[in-house]
Enzyme design. Structure first.
Site, PDB file in Angstrom:
ATOM      1  N   ARG A 368       0.793  -1.511   0.254  1.00 37.10           N
ATOM      2  CA  ARG A 368      -0.221   0.064  -0.345  1.00 37.10           C
ATOM      3  C   ARG A 368       1.240   0.600   0.074  1.00 37.10           C
ATOM      4  NH1 ARG A 368      -4.330   1.922   4.692  1.00 37.10           N
ATOM      5  NH2 ARG A 368      -4.841   4.066   2.731  1.00 37.10           N
ATOM      6  N   HIS A 369       0.400   2.362  -0.914  1.00 36.09           N
ATOM      7  CA  HIS A 369       1.154   3.915  -0.418  1.00 36.09           C
ATOM      8  C   HIS A 369       1.438   4.008   0.765  1.00 36.09           C
ATOM      9  CE1 HIS A 369      -2.699   5.429   0.161  1.00 36.09           C
ATOM     10  NE2 HIS A 369      -3.076   4.646  -0.715  1.00 36.09           N
ATOM     11  N   HIS A 553      -3.241   0.282  -3.576  1.00 32.31           N
ATOM     12  CA  HIS A 553      -3.957   0.659  -2.179  1.00 32.31           C
ATOM     13  C   HIS A 553      -4.211  -0.169  -1.265  1.00 32.31           C
ATOM     14  CE1 HIS A 553      -5.006   4.790  -5.648  1.00 32.31           C
ATOM     15  NE2 HIS A 553      -4.485   3.246  -6.592  1.00 32.31           N
TER      16      HIS A 553
END
Length: 626
Positions: A368-369, A553
């Site tokens: 995930r970012h 995400h």
């Protein structure tokens, strides 16, 4: 009265009316139901049982359209059964899984004999009689098997019916339409063009090859008994979207709609502009009532899910029969229900396995970012950072020192926010930890969201690979679009703009999913299908040893890895709860077991990153004020 409804009334206002004497109707009249509503209930439930009709009447007691003389629309389809249907159902399922949903998935496998036409409620039994008589007259000449030839084009895939057999179907459709038009006083138009059984329609061009491969696994000569079936639909909602309720919702206000799990809702997309975010206004198929309901309680349904099957005529070599069909059966209308005759070998026949080209083990690291700026400062973060003349300044040390240049408005950053400074630090820290563990990243893929591209960039900097490995921006990696607050796909920075802003982008890479293919408010099913397909395409494109880093995400961790290791998808409600638990830079790691032709999920090569919150501090208010 709305203009559209006025037009519907005009279609039936001047027609001669007659009274049916069917036993079902007489039973309902004896129970005290008015004749016109009793007839309407019978038609809406396929004229099967008194119990079905009475239940429909009780459910629609508050339906404002209950007394409206609007007829149903009817269509005559030729539908396959038996082993051929099983193969077609498996194609429906596998094509949706690998290529996403297309228009063909809206309706079950069929050949159109007569397209939709209207018929007054009290004359529907004449359609049943016509189907029986015409079926009997053609039973001796109906082909024991229908010759099907696969046809493909950039937007259509299906079986065409050979001329000899098509002529028989054409004569059958003509005979039905002629007799039904005369007896039931309705205009029935037979289908006289090329008879076909659609497999896929209006799909993305890059999916054509995969769909053709799947279609070639269908043997059109499989044993099949063909059935001429009469279906109906509510003509008021032809152009509406259909939603299926996932959960029960009890209204909190008088203008809200009561729904039960499994209910179907008709939604007019042109009437949603003034509806509050997260809500839709729709009409219940079960009750006929209209009101507001939370959109996240629903998922998209198929067009044919709300259709009713009335009667069918079964063609076959051994026996001919005319049956009053049950509404529920082991075969769903959309062609996805379990078919007991479907063998394991048939299931495997349509599976395209991932190529295993590399001799050494590969791995996939899905991440995930990092912390996004609006996660800390809220949706209005950009307004906090703009001067009166519209220039950006750093209002807090956790705001980025500058924003990358883009050709369109700076306002676009509201829907495509950057990382915070802490997010940049997090990403670089993860990269350094991977370097300490001597992790070799060979390929990097990123969602087009700026926060993901920035995360990939700073992870590579921590790995000291930012000059060696370029970032491939893949639109198909974007999150579930239903979660986008703006209800539109963000206007992402272009690959050229990212490169000009000194991000290490592979400008020669062409994504598997063009940005234009991302659809706003896609269903959970469509999102999972997109994720599974893009994951397979990435695996295929990266055959050599090393780690494939995918920066996406929170939703990416499950939607990309579970199909890879052979796990079923989560229920949509469980999925949403799971995503909320995934922190910034959360990771999943999968290794390939080439000898066993599978992938397994193992511990990531580095530890998780945990830290506490640090609230905004105003020394004046805290220290000076009493």
């Amino acid at each position: 009265m709305a203009v559209a409804e006025t037009q519907l009334y005009a279609k039936v206002s001047n027609k001669h009316r007659s009274r049916s004497t069917s036993a079902l109707l007489e039973s309902l009249l004896a129970k005290g139901f008015p004749a016109h509503t009793a007839q309407k209930a019978l038609v809406a439930t396929g004229q099967k049982t008194i119990e079905d009709a009475a239940k429909w009447l009780h459910s629609h007691c508050n339906d404002p359209s209950l007394d409206d003389p609007i007829p149903q629309e009817y269509a005559l389809y030729l539908c396959p059964t038996g082993r051929l249907l099983g193969r077609l159902q498996e194609f429906w399922k596998e094509s949706k899984r690998q290529c996403g949903k297309n228009r063909a998935h809206e309706v079950f496998p069929h050949i159109t004999l007569c397209d939709f036409f209207t018929c007054e409620d009290q004359k529907v039994e004449l359609l049943y009689d016509t189907l029986k008589r015409v079926g009997d007259s053609f039973s001796h000449c109906f082909p024991p098997s229908i010759s099907l030839t696969l046809h493909a084009s950039p937007s259509y895939l299906g079986f065409f019916i050979d001329d000899t057999h098509a002529n028989v179907l054409k004569d059958f459709a003509l005979a039905f339409s002629s007799e039904a038009s005369a007896l039931a006083d309705c205009h029935v138009k037979p289908c006289l063009k090329q008879f076909h059984l659609t497999l896929a329609h209006k799909f993305y061009p890059h999916h054509q090859k995969t769909l053709e491969q799947l279609a070639k696994c269908i043997n059109p000569g499989e044993p099949c008994q063909w059935v001429a079936a009469l279906y109906s639909r509510d003509m008021r909602f032809v152009h509406y979207q259909r939603l299926r309720a996932l959960f029960q919702y009890k209204p909190q206000n008088i203008d809200e709609l009561m729904i039960n799990a499994g209910d179907f809702i008709y939604v007019d997309p042109t009437h949603q502009c003034d509806v509050s975010e997260g809500w839709v206004v729709g009409t219940s198929h079960r009750t006929g009532c209209r009101g507001f309901l939370p959109e996240n309680y629903t998922e998209k349904a198929h067009e044919s899910d709300t259709w009713v099957k009335h009667r069918e005529y079964v063609f076959g070599t051994a026996s001919r029969s005319f049956t009053q069909t049950e509404r529920e059966s082991n075969v769903k209308l959309n062609g996805e229900a379990h078919n007991p005759s479907m063998s394991r070998s048939g299931t495997n026949a349509l599976s395209i396995q991932l190529p295993q080209n590399g001799p050494l083990r590969r791995a996939v690291l899905v991440m995930r970012h990092g912390e996004r700026v609006d996660q800390v400062f809220g949706k209005s973060w950009l307004q906090q950072c703009l001067t009166a003349d519209g220039k950006y300044y750093r209002a807090d040390l956790n705001f980025p020192s500058a924003l990358p240049k883009r050709k369109d408005s700076m306002k676009q950053f509201e829907n495509d926010p950057p990382l915070s400074c802490c997010g940049i630090f997090q990403s670089r820290l993860i990269g350094e930890a991977l370097l300490d563990q001597e992790v070799m990243v060979s390929y990097v893929y990123s969602s087009p969201a700026l926060r993901c591209v920035q995360t990939a960039q700073h992870v590579l900097q921590g790995l000291k690979l930012n000059q060696k490995v370029k970032i491939r921006v893949e639109p198909g990696l974007f999150e579930w679009t239903k979660w986008e607050a703006s209800k539109v796909i963000p206007n992402f920075m272009t690959v050229a703009e990212l490169a000009e802003a000194s991000y290490n982008i592979d400008t020669s890479y062409r994504g598997n999913f063009p940005l234009s293919s991302l659809m706003p408010s896609e269903s959970y099913e469509d999102y999972l299908s997109r994720s599974s397909v893009v994951m397979k395409q990435i695996i295929t494109a990266c055959p050599s040893k090393g780690i494939i880093l995918i920066v996406g995400h929170g939703s990416s961790l499950a939607s990309f890895t579970r199909p890879l290791v052979g796990l079923p998808s989560r229920d949509s409600s469980d999925f949403a709860q799971m995503v909320r638990k995934i922190p910034s830079l959360g990771m999943c790691y999968c290794e390939e077991l080439k000898e066993e032709n599978k992938w397994q999920m193992v511990n990531p090569p580095v530890k998780t990153l945990t830290h506490g919150a640090n609230a905004a501090f105003n020394w004046r208010n805290t220290i000076l004020e009493d």
